[in-house]
Design an enzyme around this catalytic site. Sequence first.
Site, mmCIF file in Angstrom:
data_model
loop_
_atom_site.group_PDB
_atom_site.id
_atom_site.type_symbol
_atom_site.label_atom_id
_atom_site.label_comp_id
_atom_site.label_asym_id
_atom_site.label_seq_id
_atom_site.Cartn_x
_atom_site.Cartn_y
_atom_site.Cartn_z
ATOM 1 N N ASN A 95 0.805 -1.231 0.000
ATOM 2 C CA ASN A 95 0.000 0.000 0.000
ATOM 3 C C ASN A 95 0.835 1.276 0.000
ATOM 4 O O ASN A 95 0.376 2.311 -0.493
ATOM 5 C CB ASN A 95 -0.912 -0.037 1.243
ATOM 6 C CG ASN A 95 -1.506 1.311 1.562
ATOM 7 O OD1 ASN A 95 -2.477 1.749 0.938
ATOM 8 N ND2 ASN A 95 -0.905 2.024 2.536
ATOM 9 N N TYR A 114 3.822 10.136 -10.459
ATOM 10 C CA TYR A 114 2.839 9.330 -9.723
ATOM 11 C C TYR A 114 2.007 8.471 -10.686
ATOM 12 O O TYR A 114 1.858 7.256 -10.493
ATOM 13 C CB TYR A 114 1.931 10.267 -8.917
ATOM 14 C CG TYR A 114 0.890 9.581 -8.065
ATOM 15 C CD1 TYR A 114 1.197 9.139 -6.783
ATOM 16 C CD2 TYR A 114 -0.412 9.384 -8.533
ATOM 17 C CE1 TYR A 114 0.235 8.514 -5.989
ATOM 18 C CE2 TYR A 114 -1.376 8.767 -7.748
ATOM 19 C CZ TYR A 114 -1.055 8.337 -6.467
ATOM 20 O OH TYR A 114 -2.011 7.728 -5.685
HETATM 21 P P1 NAD Z 1 -0.958 8.355 3.330
HETATM 22 O O1 NAD Z 1 0.041 9.410 3.074
HETATM 23 O O2 NAD Z 1 -1.795 8.439 4.547
HETATM 24 O O3 NAD Z 1 -0.297 6.908 3.319
HETATM 25 C C1 NAD Z 1 0.901 6.584 2.693
HETATM 26 C C2 NAD Z 1 1.667 5.721 3.650
HETATM 27 O O4 NAD Z 1 2.869 5.260 3.026
HETATM 28 C C3 NAD Z 1 2.088 6.497 4.908
HETATM 29 O O5 NAD Z 1 1.731 5.743 6.043
HETATM 30 C C4 NAD Z 1 3.594 6.609 4.778
HETATM 31 O O6 NAD Z 1 4.268 6.590 6.021
HETATM 32 C C5 NAD Z 1 3.912 5.364 3.966
HETATM 33 N N1 NAD Z 1 5.192 5.454 3.267
HETATM 34 C C6 NAD Z 1 5.650 6.473 2.508
HETATM 35 N N2 NAD Z 1 6.888 6.188 2.049
HETATM 36 C C7 NAD Z 1 7.200 4.953 2.536
HETATM 37 C C8 NAD Z 1 8.329 4.106 2.416
HETATM 38 N N3 NAD Z 1 9.395 4.482 1.702
HETATM 39 N N4 NAD Z 1 8.308 2.917 3.050
HETATM 40 C C9 NAD Z 1 7.237 2.533 3.783
HETATM 41 N N5 NAD Z 1 6.137 3.285 3.921
HETATM 42 C C10 NAD Z 1 6.120 4.483 3.300
HETATM 43 O O7 NAD Z 1 -1.886 8.329 2.017
HETATM 44 P P2 NAD Z 1 -2.947 7.230 1.528
HETATM 45 O O8 NAD Z 1 -3.928 7.967 0.725
HETATM 46 O O9 NAD Z 1 -3.419 6.399 2.649
HETATM 47 O O10 NAD Z 1 -2.055 6.379 0.514
HETATM 48 C C11 NAD Z 1 -1.973 4.969 0.563
HETATM 49 C C12 NAD Z 1 -1.932 4.422 -0.854
HETATM 50 O O11 NAD Z 1 -3.169 4.691 -1.509
HETATM 51 C C13 NAD Z 1 -0.847 5.044 -1.726
HETATM 52 O O12 NAD Z 1 -0.245 4.036 -2.521
HETATM 53 C C14 NAD Z 1 -1.627 6.002 -2.620
HETATM 54 O O13 NAD Z 1 -1.000 6.226 -3.855
HETATM 55 C C15 NAD Z 1 -2.929 5.236 -2.770
HETATM 56 N N6 NAD Z 1 -4.054 6.054 -3.210
HETATM 57 C C16 NAD Z 1 -4.602 7.006 -2.397
HETATM 58 C C17 NAD Z 1 -5.684 7.753 -2.851
HETATM 59 C C18 NAD Z 1 -6.354 8.801 -2.024
HETATM 60 O O14 NAD Z 1 -7.231 9.491 -2.530
HETATM 61 N N7 NAD Z 1 -6.012 8.966 -0.756
HETATM 62 C C19 NAD Z 1 -6.184 7.536 -4.142
HETATM 63 C C20 NAD Z 1 -5.601 6.560 -4.943
HETATM 64 C C21 NAD Z 1 -4.536 5.826 -4.464
#
Ligand code: NAD
Length: 266
Positions: A91, A164
């Site tokens: 994730n 991205y």
């Molecule tokens: P978020 O920023 O809360 O979560 C991202 C997490 O990744 C954080 O906990 C961060 O500490 C961790 N992280 C970052 N770099 C890291 C590394 N090098 N090693 C380990 N962990 C690492 O944001 P989110 O929205 O919960 O994102 C989670 C996933 O969902 C991501 O892949 C994001 O691209 C995807 N996503 C989110 C959305 C949205 O609208 N929020 C939409 C589509 C996809």
Amino acid sequence: MRLPNRVALVTGASSGIGAAVAQALAADGATVVVNYPGGSPDAANVVVKTITDAGGRAIALAADVSKEDQVQAMFAETIRQFGTLHILVANAGIQQDSPFADMTLAQWQRVIDVNLTGQFLCAREAVREFLRRGPQPAMGRATGVIVHMSSVHEVIPWGGHVNYATSKGGIMQLMKSLAQELAPQKIRVNSIGPGAIKTPINTSAWSTPEAEQKLLTLIPYNRVGEPADIGGLAAWLCSDEADYITGQTIFMDGGMTLYPGFATGG
Ligand code: NAD
């Protein structure tokens, strides 16, 4: 409970979608490794406590998913503590946005390293363990399950976020190729493609009424998603109820991929 006694690892699980996925898997009976990228363990420990307070089982483990040695150490520790692994939810993801002409190589590279190479490294360690252990019918019909956290941007181009969108397009072929290669070994590989979900990654897009209103013009279902929406889908996708699904991206986006601009013309 759909995942009793399964061992699951969720990367980037100290916030947002990852935290909700960890909680949902634990609520369905899985023991969950809550990965965080290093630095302070406080946020990861809060997620662990939420799970254990609800009667579940979880630990926090640090690893930067873009670093091979750290990923391998995290999987080794998981297997040392719990014997094996049944579920990986890859994730962790980041954004480093920039107009294309100004994007630095460092911005390009870091996003690819975390979002795409990180998913490769974690999936490879999970597959190695699934193949080493082999089938374990009491723990589900699949020998192992991988869920990649992709995005609607694996199909919707995103100007200003080329690094991205490229990483998420790459995840699509990573997932499909893995699913094709590993189906005979009964390893299921799928992606979840979230639309707009309220998390720290995109706070500016929903934290004011004006911003949220603008965002809603892209969402026919007319609400911004919550992390728990994705958590519920992930738990189901990891369970035997979804045993015949492999090689698919399931978009959970309130209709964002329905080209809402075409609803009244085009
Ligand atoms: P978020 O920023 O809360 O979560 C991202 C997490 O990744 C954080 O906990 C961060 O500490 C961790 N992280 C970052 N770099 C890291 C590394 N090098 N090693 C380990 N962990 C690492 O944001 P989110 O929205 O919960 O994102 C989670 C996933 O969902 C991501 O892949 C994001 O691209 C995807 N996503 C989110 C959305 C949205 O609208 N929020 C939409 C589509 C996809």
